[in-house]
Design a protein around this motif. Structure first.
Motif, PDB file in Angstrom:
ATOM      1  N   GLU A 169      -6.863  -3.537   2.638  1.00 49.58           N
ATOM      2  CA  GLU A 169      -6.964  -4.265   1.372  1.00 49.58           C
ATOM      3  C   GLU A 169      -6.897  -5.781   1.615  1.00 49.58           C
ATOM      4  O   GLU A 169      -7.667  -6.553   1.029  1.00 49.58           O
ATOM      5  N   ASP A 219       1.627   0.223   4.953  1.00 48.09           N
ATOM      6  CA  ASP A 219       2.033   0.103   3.544  1.00 48.09           C
ATOM      7  C   ASP A 219       2.376  -1.334   3.149  1.00 48.09           C
ATOM      8  O   ASP A 219       2.763  -1.586   2.012  1.00 48.09           O
ATOM      9  N   VAL A 226      -2.785   4.414   1.332  1.00 52.02           N
ATOM     10  CA  VAL A 226      -3.556   3.235   0.891  1.00 52.02           C
ATOM     11  C   VAL A 226      -3.228   2.121   1.865  1.00 52.02           C
ATOM     12  O   VAL A 226      -2.083   1.640   1.896  1.00 52.02           O
ATOM     13  N   SER A 227      -4.204   1.721   2.661  1.00 51.85           N
ATOM     14  CA  SER A 227      -3.943   0.737   3.708  1.00 51.85           C
ATOM     15  C   SER A 227      -3.816  -0.670   3.147  1.00 51.85           C
ATOM     16  O   SER A 227      -4.778  -1.243   2.619  1.00 51.85           O
ATOM     17  N   ALA A 228      -2.622  -1.234   3.284  1.00 49.61           N
ATOM     18  CA  ALA A 228      -2.409  -2.622   2.858  1.00 49.61           C
ATOM     19  C   ALA A 228      -3.207  -3.583   3.731  1.00 49.61           C
ATOM     20  O   ALA A 228      -3.689  -4.616   3.254  1.00 49.61           O
ATOM     21  N   GLY A 274       0.824  -1.193   0.000  1.00 50.24           N
ATOM     22  CA  GLY A 274       0.000   0.000   0.000  1.00 50.24           C
ATOM     23  C   GLY A 274       0.863   1.249   0.000  1.00 50.24           C
ATOM     24  O   GLY A 274       2.015   1.219  -0.468  1.00 50.24           O
ATOM     25  N   ALA A 294      -3.318  -0.024  -4.482  1.00 54.62           N
ATOM     26  CA  ALA A 294      -2.871  -1.241  -3.804  1.00 54.62           C
ATOM     27  C   ALA A 294      -2.311  -2.226  -4.833  1.00 54.62           C
ATOM     28  O   ALA A 294      -2.846  -2.354  -5.936  1.00 54.62           O
TER      29      ALA A 294
END
Length: 388
Positions: free
Chosen positions: A225, A261, A220-222, A207, A294
């Protein structure tokens, strides 16, 4: 050629030396990925097999040496078997799930009933290796010879999915007439004529990190996701027959005030048919991101194909008929666990597994096996090799 009853009677006279050999192999601990202990065990196993084998090899692997033993069949001494003849392949493993030091806490023990043996690996599957040694010794002592060439493949990484050993099984499965798996039997001593397939996959997400309070929209949150991906995978598995999915481990992120990330999960899959296998692996190995920004990747860590159960398995029918001549009953069933015979069964090679001695408690504190069953299985294996 010895009669089956003669082989069984002779096998039953070897109780004491079998117990001694069994205890010795159990005392040589063999946790997966311990190359030094694998080497020691391989040498000791080879020393016992050398009394009857025509050749023994120690193919190297990342976790130590494996072992392959060869016996010539009547009328041929070639490793490259002639057209239509084929060889009989015996499949086994030397590794156990127990860490070094377990034997000191839970040593090999014969119960007061004179038949039940306990200790780490007695059931899965060092008793099976003793049974093979005895089977070949029975033939030697009675002047018998295997009808076809025989190969015994003993891998040292089965308990972790045979990441290297599977290539050895595949190589020696080529041209095989029949495959006998020496894994422990099902409850009641039942042979295995089918196995669910198993795969382990690592799903990784990249992310974008950001301050979780000030600039969360830039991140962007890994982890988010990954959670959404796993939710979708669970729904896919729930919609498929005979499918199971287990998320074994999850890691990711750094701290609560940072948008993660990176994240990853190790996922276990089980499936009973090739169709379900394809659907599960397709969903997992070809992921589509839910979030823009992602990035996803999937790595297969181990894989065993599904071996669908066939109630009309002709090899099983031959073995049950032979067992009947020994006065033994051999029920049949399918296993929810996977093993190296998944490969040979899925390839369509006549395969039966579960020829190890009866017992229970594999991988547990109460693991135990039966001496009388080991002697009977040795006689059955010897009879099969001599006649088939």
């Amino acid at each position: 050629m010895a009669e089956p009853a003669e082989l069984l009677a002779l096998a039953r006279s070897f109780g004491d030396p079998v117990l001694e050999r069994w205890e010795h192999l159990v005392s040589l601990e063999t946790p997966s990925n311990d190359a030094d202990r694998a080497a020691v065990f391989g040498r000791k196993l080879a020393a016992g097999l050398a009394a009857t084998a025509d050749r023994i090899e120690h193919p190297p692997g990342p976790g130590g040496d494996h072992l392959v033993a060869y016996w010539n069949g009547r009328g041929t001494a070639s490793e490259d078997d002639g057209p239509g003849e084929g060889h009989t392949l015996l499949v086994a493993h030397s590794d156990t799930v127990f860490p070094a030091g377990t034997v000191a806490r839970r040593p090999f023990t014969l119960a007061e009933d004179g038949d039940t043996v306990t200790g780490p690996g007695v059931f899965d599957m060092k008793g099976s290796l003793v049974a093979v040694e005895l089977a070949m010794d029975l033939l030697s002592r009675t002047g018998g010879t295997p009808r076809r060439p025989v190969r015994l493949v003993v891998v040292n990484d089965e308990e972790i999915g045979s990441p290297d050993g599977s290539r050895l099984v595949a190589r020696h499965a080529e041209g095989a007439h029949a495959v006998l798996g020496l894994e422990p039997p099902l409850p009641g001593g039942a042979l295995k004529i089918g196995r669910r397939g198993v795969a382990r996959v690592r799903l990784s997400v990249r992310g974008v990190s950001a301050h979780a309070g000030l600039d969360a929209a830039l991140g962007v949150s890994a982890i988010d996701e990954l959670v959404d991906q796993l939710t979708g995978l669970r729904a896919t598995a729930a919609a498929l027959p005979d499918a199971a999915l287990n998320v074994g481990t999850i890691t990711g992120g750094t701290r609560a005030n940072v948008v993660a990330d990176h994240a990853e999960a190790e996922i276990g899959l089980r499936y009973a048919t090739a169709e379900t296998e394809r659907a599960l692996l397709s969903a997992l190995l070809e992921p589509t991101p839910v979030r823009r920004g992602a990035a996803l990747s999937a790595e297969t860590l181990s894989h065993r194909p599904a071996w669908a159960m066939d109630p009309a398995n002709p090899l099983a029918a031959e073995l049950t008929a032979l067992a009947a001549t020994l006065g033994l009953d051999l029920p049949l069933g399918s296993s929810g666990g996977a093993g190296d015979t998944n490969l040979t069964g899925a390839l369509g090679i006549p395969t039966v597994d579960g020829l190890g001695p009866a017992g229970a408690g594999a991988h547990g504190e109460d693991e135990h096996a039966s001496l009388s069953s080991l002697l009977e299985r040795a006689a059955l294996i010897a009879t099969f090799l001599e006649t088939h």
